[in-house]
Design an enzyme around this catalytic site. Structure first.
Site, PDB file in Angstrom:
ATOM      1  N   HIS A  77      49.952  26.345 186.285  1.00 56.08           N
ATOM      2  CA  HIS A  77      49.988  27.781 186.052  1.00 56.08           C
ATOM      3  C   HIS A  77      48.821  28.283 185.217  1.00 56.08           C
ATOM      4  O   HIS A  77      48.716  29.485 184.974  1.00 56.08           O
ATOM      5  CB  HIS A  77      51.293  28.156 185.348  1.00 56.08           C
ATOM      6  CG  HIS A  77      51.439  27.553 183.985  1.00 56.08           C
ATOM      7  ND1 HIS A  77      51.509  26.194 183.791  1.00 56.08           N
ATOM      8  CD2 HIS A  77      51.495  28.107 182.755  1.00 56.08           C
ATOM      9  CE1 HIS A  77      51.623  25.953 182.494  1.00 56.08           C
ATOM     10  NE2 HIS A  77      51.606  27.085 181.844  1.00 56.08           N
ATOM     11  N   CYS A  78      47.938  27.380 184.766  1.00 54.22           N
ATOM     12  CA  CYS A  78      46.891  27.802 183.831  1.00 54.22           C
ATOM     13  C   CYS A  78      45.476  27.626 184.379  1.00 54.22           C
ATOM     14  O   CYS A  78      44.761  28.595 184.599  1.00 54.22           O
ATOM     15  CB  CYS A  78      47.023  27.031 182.517  1.00 54.22           C
ATOM     16  SG  CYS A  78      48.418  27.547 181.500  1.00 54.22           S
ATOM     17  N   ILE A  79      45.067  26.379 184.582  1.00 56.14           N
ATOM     18  CA  ILE A  79      43.645  26.107 184.821  1.00 56.14           C
ATOM     19  C   ILE A  79      43.110  26.741 186.098  1.00 56.14           C
ATOM     20  O   ILE A  79      41.982  27.219 186.112  1.00 56.14           O
ATOM     21  CB  ILE A  79      43.368  24.583 184.799  1.00 56.14           C
ATOM     22  CG1 ILE A  79      43.854  24.004 183.478  1.00 56.14           C
ATOM     23  CG2 ILE A  79      41.886  24.312 184.951  1.00 56.14           C
ATOM     24  CD1 ILE A  79      43.671  22.519 183.358  1.00 56.14           C
ATOM     25  N   ILE A 133      43.892  29.527 187.302  1.00 59.64           N
ATOM     26  CA  ILE A 133      44.049  30.980 187.240  1.00 59.64           C
ATOM     27  C   ILE A 133      43.336  31.595 186.048  1.00 59.64           C
ATOM     28  O   ILE A 133      42.573  32.559 186.183  1.00 59.64           O
ATOM     29  CB  ILE A 133      45.548  31.339 187.193  1.00 59.64           C
ATOM     30  CG1 ILE A 133      46.214  30.937 188.515  1.00 59.64           C
ATOM     31  CG2 ILE A 133      45.757  32.818 186.900  1.00 59.64           C
ATOM     32  CD1 ILE A 133      47.712  31.099 188.514  1.00 59.64           C
ATOM     33  N   ASP A 134      43.565  31.054 184.869  1.00 58.81           N
ATOM     34  CA  ASP A 134      43.145  31.721 183.638  1.00 58.81           C
ATOM     35  C   ASP A 134      41.645  31.989 183.536  1.00 58.81           C
ATOM     36  O   ASP A 134      41.249  33.064 183.051  1.00 58.81           O
ATOM     37  CB  ASP A 134      43.604  30.919 182.420  1.00 58.81           C
ATOM     38  CG  ASP A 134      45.120  30.780 182.376  1.00 58.81           C
ATOM     39  OD1 ASP A 134      45.793  31.534 183.111  1.00 58.81           O
ATOM     40  OD2 ASP A 134      45.625  29.928 181.639  1.00 58.81           O
TER      41      ASP A 134
END
Length: 445
Positions: A278-280, A282-283
């Protein structure tokens, strides 16, 4: 002149001091549910909110849908009255603290999609009352809390910093990592103003091993983006080197093992079939979007994104070459994928490169099946469309029936000797079979 302390601040401060405050967590996913456990374990009564009735029903029955949160823990705390879950947003008024842990995906143009944050803020504003602290934990770009969340909350006609309080504290969950839980990962905290920061620090210091107050909401927001962009850029570098070294017949995994013997100045990052979670994936695009608004290109971030999102194509190319050696085409071939979770030993499929690989292979006519001990059925995903599948049994017959076995996620549950023995051909994207002596049927990708 002595400044008068807002009565709402003093009321909430006292509730936090004696731990009679009710902690509401919005979003019962991989961030929110562990956060509930963290606060309940240190004595707070917790109220969980989710829009999915199925999740709420499971929690009410004392069942878990996240591997590292035990159903027994949920059942015990529900029975004790320390935790309850609901879909009723009106009950947000019952909570003294509201922690927002909702998704922050990208839209079809790879721009930030904050609709879940906005809807949550609107729901809070409907029942916002004096003496509440609202903390955004969802990963986002700097200025989101002040420019997006705060104006929605102010529609309640209450005054921030006087009637209610606002902070940002980024989640730092690492699902599947037994060394780190929400309770023992230091917590960065930024407040709208001094009263908000004091209350947020008081809340988290009861439950978290260490708190790190920073000077503003924006610093706390930028901190999380920096952490994940750092990882994305370095993973992109080794992914690009994997493609280069493959052409040179060099084993990047061996190169990394040699390089990390240096005791300073080097940190090992590892290649893979693409980025997941959910992070790398997208962020960093949140940061590049913000940079475009400021009229500045972020070349490192954009290039890293291009490289990482291209890795599924590289895997498919290596798969084609491996089948070509066997005088087979992808069309009509039986491909067994091992692992669809985005990382080893978790039941979290969000943004997994497995789905991107499936979307590339299915139009080519491949017959795809998969096995994942943590994901018995492929869930609906926001970013991918593919045929519904269920995990097949990993047996000698299943392995032998596959024209190629594609290792996407290297779960510890897998018996690699068993897999290598019974498979005709294997394409390994994770160096999972590094210790297999007979490598005649193994190809790296």
């Amino acid at each position: 002149m002595v400044q008068n302390v807002p009565p709402s601040f003093e009321t909430l401060r006292q509730k936090l001091e004696d731990q009679t405050a009710i902690v509401g967590v919005i979003g019962m996913g991989y961030v929110g549910l562990p956060l509930v456990k963290t606060f309940a374990d240190c004595g707070y009564r917790c109220l969980g909110f989710d829009t999915d009735p199925a999740k709420v029903e499971k929690l009410t029955r004392g069942e878990s849908y996240i591997k590292h949160i035990a159903g027994e823990w949920i059942a015990t705390n529900v029975k004790m009255g320390r935790f309850s879950a609901t879909t009723d947003t009106v009950r947000m008024a019952e909570a003294d603290v509201l922690l927002i842990c909702v998704p922050t995906p990208l839209d079809s143009s790879r721009d930030p999609d904050l609709k879940y944050v906005e809807r949550t803020a609107e729901a809070i504003a409907q029942s916002l009352r004096p003496g509440q602290l609202v903390v955004l934990e969802s990963t986002t770009y700097p200025s989101t809390t002040k420019d997006i969340v705060l104006p929605i909350l102010e529609k309640s006609s209450l005054k921030p910093g006087i009637d209610f309080f606002v902070a940002y504290s980024p989640e730092r969950e690492d699902p599947g990592n037994p060394k780190f839980t929400a309770a023992n990962i230091p917590k960065v905290i930024g407040g709208l103003e001094e009263y908000s920061l004091q209350l947020a620090c008081q809340l988290y210091q009861k439950a978290i091993v260490e708190i790190i107050p920073v000077s503003s909401l924006e610093v706390a927001e930028a901190c999380k983006i920096l952490e994940n962009t750092y990882r994305a850029v370095n993973i992109a570098m080794v992914n690009e080197l994997k493609v280069l070294f493959d052409r040179m017949n060099l084993d990047l995994w061996e190169v990394i093992e040699a390089a990390k013997t240096k005791p300073f100045g080097f940190q090992a990052f590892y290649p893979g079939p693409g980025l997941g979670g959910h992070c790398i994936p997208i962020d960093p695009f949140y940061l590049s979007w913000l940079a475009r608004k400021e009229g500045m290109p972020t070349r490192f971030i954009e290039l890293a994104g291009e490289i990482n999102t291209s890795m599924p194509q590289f895997v498919v190319q290596k798969l084609m070459l491996a089948l070509n050696e066997q005088e087979k085409a992808i069309r009509g071939s039986n491909i067994l994928m091992l692992g669809v979770a985005y990382k080893p030993n978790v039941d979290d499929p969000r943004e997994s490169p497995a789905f991107a690989i499936m979307e590339l292979l299915e139009p080519l006519g491949a017959n795809i099946s998969y096995n994942d001990p943590y994901i018995p059925q492929l869930p609906s995903m926001r970013s991918f469309e593919f045929s519904k599948k269920q995990s097949v049994e990993l047996s000698p017959e299943t392995l032998a029936a596959a024209d190629v076995v594609l290792i996407v996620t290297n779960h510890n549950d897998y018996d690699w000797e068993f897999i290598a023995k019974h498979s005709k051909l294997i394409v390994d994207t994770r160096n999972a079979l590094v210790n297999i002596a007979d490598r005649s049927n193994i190809r790296k990708a």
